[in-house]
Design an enzyme around this catalytic site. Sequence first.
Site, mmCIF file in Angstrom:
data_model
loop_
_atom_site.group_PDB
_atom_site.id
_atom_site.type_symbol
_atom_site.label_atom_id
_atom_site.label_comp_id
_atom_site.label_asym_id
_atom_site.label_seq_id
_atom_site.Cartn_x
_atom_site.Cartn_y
_atom_site.Cartn_z
ATOM 1 N N GLU A 1 4.638 -0.486 1.053
ATOM 2 C CA GLU A 1 4.721 -0.678 -0.399
ATOM 3 C C GLU A 1 4.606 -2.143 -0.825
ATOM 4 O O GLU A 1 4.544 -2.449 -2.000
ATOM 5 C CB GLU A 1 6.039 -0.146 -0.984
ATOM 6 C CG GLU A 1 6.336 1.302 -0.753
ATOM 7 C CD GLU A 1 7.652 1.755 -1.390
ATOM 8 O OE1 GLU A 1 8.379 0.914 -1.967
ATOM 9 O OE2 GLU A 1 7.946 2.953 -1.327
ATOM 10 N N GLU B 1 0.834 -1.212 0.000
ATOM 11 C CA GLU B 1 0.000 0.000 0.000
ATOM 12 C C GLU B 1 0.865 1.257 0.000
ATOM 13 O O GLU B 1 2.058 1.213 0.265
ATOM 14 C CB GLU B 1 -0.909 0.025 1.222
ATOM 15 C CG GLU B 1 -0.246 -0.377 2.536
ATOM 16 C CD GLU B 1 0.913 0.475 2.972
ATOM 17 O OE1 GLU B 1 0.797 1.715 2.877
ATOM 18 O OE2 GLU B 1 1.934 -0.084 3.408
#
Length: 355
Positions: free
Chosen positions: A317, A175
């Site tokens: 991420e 994310e």
Amino acid sequence: MPPSDLLFSPISPLDRSLEPALQALIDTKTKPVGSLGDLEALALQIGLIQQTTTPALQHPHLVVFAGDHGIARSGVSAYPQDVTWQMVANYLAGGAAVNVFARQNGLTLRVVDAGVNHTFEAHPELVDAKLGMGTANFLEAPAMPVETARAGLQRGARLVRELGESGCNVIGFGEMGIGNTTSAAALMSRLLDIPPEFCVGRGTGVDEAGVAFKAEVVQQALHLHAEATEPLEILAALGGFEIVQMAGAMLEAASRRMIVLVDGFIATSAMLAAHAFEPAVREYAVFCHRSEETGHRLMLERLGATPLIDLGLRLGEGTGCALAYPLLRSSVAFLNEMASFERAGVSSRQDGGAA
């Protein structure tokens, strides 16, 4: 609210009838019993998910969901909100840490605009699933309407259906979203009934005063949205567009018997929400690392999860998924390729056990 009301396919608990055969295969490899540690448990889990003694990892994907948060306007992050869309551009240009590790380890990277406060040009690696230009500030109102949260769950599920139909059977979740550690901490606090001060952390690097401020923000939000007690209501009140889509994607992946790779603090908050809808989703989850973010250790403990690696990561991420993925490959490889004592002509233990 059961997942069927959200148009999810049912999630079946793992069928463990194959477990004795898988465990026997693992135990009779040319090694002392248990000597490959957590790789053995991982091989067993993957075999049970795929219901085979010869599992395979096919078309692995890593999906980074991005969204902006209205709570960022309250000063909970060390970085401005524009960093969200700038980092999405960096992913699409191939320049971020997750790009490097995904390339290195053979994962196909997809980026999902779940609700970034920016308009992107079309890009082959960008999925447009925008629910809005960022959530509302949950100190003032619910982060999103309940129907928007429902739509987000369904959009995440739709993406996984498409990947599953293309042959993917293992998917990692990452994310990006300035302010999303505050949202994740609020979700954790409400879903696990843990005081905010045990849930918040440094996020993008705030100091001790910043951490204390985040805890106060979360406490205020929990008070404001005290009526939100069901999973969908909680996601709508305190969640983020990227978190709600991850939760829906995780539920759909489990329903398709895919291996679900969970990254760090924010991705685990999405798993907590998915677990609140359907506890069986947990059996399909591989928790890739233990984050340095304060609340992550407690999340993992409540889920009964043993992460594969602990490197002090707190980037997000999906970097933890990319770094841990070679361990999945190793677990499948030893199960499929390592010789047994009988095949190798190696003497086993004199008491009948392996080595």
